[in-house]
Design a protein around this motif. Structure first.
Motif, short mmCIF file in Angstrom:
data_model
loop_
_atom_site.label_atom_id
_atom_site.label_comp_id
_atom_site.label_asym_id
_atom_site.label_seq_id
_atom_site.Cartn_x
_atom_site.Cartn_y
_atom_site.Cartn_z
N ALA A 1 -82.99 97.23 52.94
CA ALA A 1 -82.12 98.27 52.53
C ALA A 1 -82.05 99.18 53.79
O ALA A 1 -80.84 99.45 54.14
CB ALA A 1 -82.49 98.91 51.34
N ALA A 2 -83.11 99.68 54.48
CA ALA A 2 -83.19 100.65 55.36
C ALA A 2 -82.42 99.78 56.58
O ALA A 2 -81.38 100.36 57.42
CB ALA A 2 -84.44 100.87 55.91
N MET A 3 -82.54 98.46 56.86
CA MET A 3 -82.14 97.80 58.29
C MET A 3 -80.77 97.55 57.96
O MET A 3 -79.88 97.69 58.63
CB MET A 3 -82.73 96.54 58.10
CG MET A 3 -84.21 96.54 58.62
SD MET A 3 -84.61 96.84 60.29
CE MET A 3 -86.31 96.92 60.41
N TYR A 4 -80.12 97.18 56.66
CA TYR A 4 -78.83 96.89 56.21
C TYR A 4 -78.11 98.50 56.66
O TYR A 4 -76.98 98.35 57.10
CB TYR A 4 -78.45 96.71 54.73
CG TYR A 4 -77.16 96.29 54.69
CD1 TYR A 4 -76.69 95.03 54.81
CD2 TYR A 4 -76.43 97.31 54.17
CE1 TYR A 4 -75.15 94.75 54.46
CE2 TYR A 4 -75.17 97.02 53.89
CZ TYR A 4 -74.55 95.79 54.13
OH TYR A 4 -73.21 95.59 53.75
N HIS A 5 -78.69 99.39 56.20
CA HIS A 5 -77.80 100.72 56.30
C HIS A 5 -77.64 101.08 57.85
O HIS A 5 -76.48 101.49 58.03
CB HIS A 5 -78.55 101.81 55.58
CG HIS A 5 -77.98 103.26 55.62
ND1 HIS A 5 -77.06 103.34 54.98
CD2 HIS A 5 -78.35 104.06 56.61
CE1 HIS A 5 -76.71 104.76 55.22
NE2 HIS A 5 -77.50 105.37 56.30
N THR A 6 -78.60 101.04 58.45
CA THR A 6 -78.57 101.25 59.88
C THR A 6 -77.72 100.29 60.85
O THR A 6 -76.86 100.68 61.47
CB THR A 6 -80.06 101.42 60.59
OG1 THR A 6 -80.75 102.47 59.87
CG2 THR A 6 -79.92 101.86 62.13
N HIS A 7 -78.15 98.74 60.62
CA HIS A 7 -77.48 98.05 61.52
C HIS A 7 -76.30 97.49 61.05
O HIS A 7 -75.42 97.33 61.99
CB HIS A 7 -78.45 96.67 61.72
CG HIS A 7 -79.91 97.07 62.30
ND1 HIS A 7 -80.91 96.49 61.92
CD2 HIS A 7 -80.05 98.15 63.01
CE1 HIS A 7 -82.23 96.96 62.66
NE2 HIS A 7 -81.61 98.07 63.20
N TYR B 1 -84.93 92.54 60.51
CA TYR B 1 -84.55 93.08 61.53
C TYR B 1 -83.45 91.97 62.43
O TYR B 1 -82.37 92.28 62.48
CB TYR B 1 -85.43 93.43 62.47
CG TYR B 1 -85.07 93.92 63.86
CD1 TYR B 1 -84.50 95.13 64.03
CD2 TYR B 1 -85.53 93.52 65.11
CE1 TYR B 1 -84.02 95.58 65.46
CE2 TYR B 1 -85.18 93.62 66.19
CZ TYR B 1 -84.70 94.94 66.44
OH TYR B 1 -83.91 95.51 67.72
N GLY B 2 -84.00 90.82 62.55
CA GLY B 2 -83.10 89.71 63.17
C GLY B 2 -81.89 89.35 62.26
O GLY B 2 -80.80 89.27 62.95
N SER B 3 -82.20 89.40 60.87
CA SER B 3 -80.82 88.95 60.15
C SER B 3 -79.83 90.33 60.21
O SER B 3 -78.60 89.89 60.37
CB SER B 3 -81.18 88.78 58.74
OG SER B 3 -82.28 87.90 58.50
N THR B 4 -80.25 91.45 60.03
CA THR B 4 -79.30 92.54 60.04
C THR B 4 -78.69 92.62 61.52
O THR B 4 -77.23 93.13 61.73
CB THR B 4 -79.68 93.74 59.72
OG1 THR B 4 -80.86 94.09 60.52
CG2 THR B 4 -80.09 93.61 58.14
N THR C 1 -81.01 91.71 70.16
CA THR C 1 -82.17 91.23 70.09
C THR C 1 -82.34 89.68 70.16
O THR C 1 -81.55 89.07 69.31
CB THR C 1 -83.21 91.84 68.90
OG1 THR C 1 -84.31 91.24 68.91
CG2 THR C 1 -82.57 91.84 67.77
N LEU C 2 -83.25 89.14 70.87
CA LEU C 2 -83.72 87.93 70.47
C LEU C 2 -84.13 87.62 69.27
O LEU C 2 -84.14 86.28 68.92
CB LEU C 2 -84.73 87.37 71.61
CG LEU C 2 -84.36 87.53 73.26
CD1 LEU C 2 -85.46 87.00 73.85
CD2 LEU C 2 -82.89 86.77 73.35
N ALA C 3 -84.53 88.75 68.42
CA ALA C 3 -84.89 88.26 67.12
C ALA C 3 -83.80 87.57 66.28
O ALA C 3 -83.88 87.09 65.11
CB ALA C 3 -85.46 89.58 66.50
#
Length: 212
Positions: A14-20, A68-71, A45-47
């Motif tokens: 949720a946090a990653m989606y909101h930011t990225h 992280y990598g997905s978003t 990112t290489l992620a």
């Protein structure tokens, strides 16, 4: 803005989606509404490549394995759609592992340095994983070059040294430089079941395009 984390916990989504994702969408929408939509340079990112086989080229199929990598991959796609919608050029520079001031303690190198400086033992795996590390100022320099380099359409470029190093080698060098070699516990922990042993990108595109 970004919330970098190598953790794969679902509660981070949720946090990653909101930011990225939401953040990038809001930015691209605002830029698209300008009379002359500007060039957009984004930090990726290489992620985003995740479980793909290294070395990653910009044509490698992205298979992210973390929130992280997905978003961040979705954010990259939003940058591509921005170019399609407006005709304005955009680029995503996919960074390798960065180190330097402000880096989150949740990552290997900052965690190692913090533990050793505090006089605490640092337990790690056998450290055969190989990663590409780049000082954050060098990545910023690549972003600055991309802001003025010739660019038409949408482009992705990997940014790193292209020369991965074993984590055990990096840990021993860091401990030796800090005078704390006795606190390093290489091999004290097992590898994760889904450990990626090799992560780095081919960097010819950035070298040719940016002279970086």
């Amino acid at each position: 803005a970004a919330l970098p984390s190598g953790r794969r916990d679902r509660e981070l989504v949720a946090a990653m989606y909101h930011t990225h994702v939401a953040g990038t969408f809001a930015l691209t929408q605002a830029l698209a509404e300008l009379e002359q939509p500007p060039r957009l340079i984004a930090a990726g990112t290489l992620a985003e490549y995740g479980g793909a086989q290294a070395p990653y080229s910009e044509q490698t199929l992205a298979l992210p394995v973390s929130p992280y990598g997905s978003t961040k991959l979705i954010a990259s796609e939003l940058c591509r759609l921005y170019t399609m919608a407006t005709g304005a050029p955009a680029a995503v520079l996919r960074a390798c592992d960065l180190y330097g001031p402000g880096r989150s303690g949740g990552y290997f190198l900052p965690s190692l340095i913090a533990a050793l400086r505090a006089g605490d033992a640092f337990e790690m795996s056998a450290g055969e994983q190989r990663r590409d590390y780049l000082f954050v100022d060098d990545f910023v320099a690549a972003l600055q070059l991309a802001a003025t380099a010739p660019l038409a359409g949408f482009r992705i470029a990997n940014v790193g040294t292209g020369e991965p190093v074993a984590l055990a080698e990096l840990a021993r060098l860091t401990a030796r430089l800090l005078g704390k070699s006795e606190l390093l516990r290489v091999g004290a922990l097992p590898y994760r079941a889904d450990e990626q042993m090799l992560m780095y990108g081919a960097v010819a595109v950035a070298q040719d395009w940016l002279g970086w």
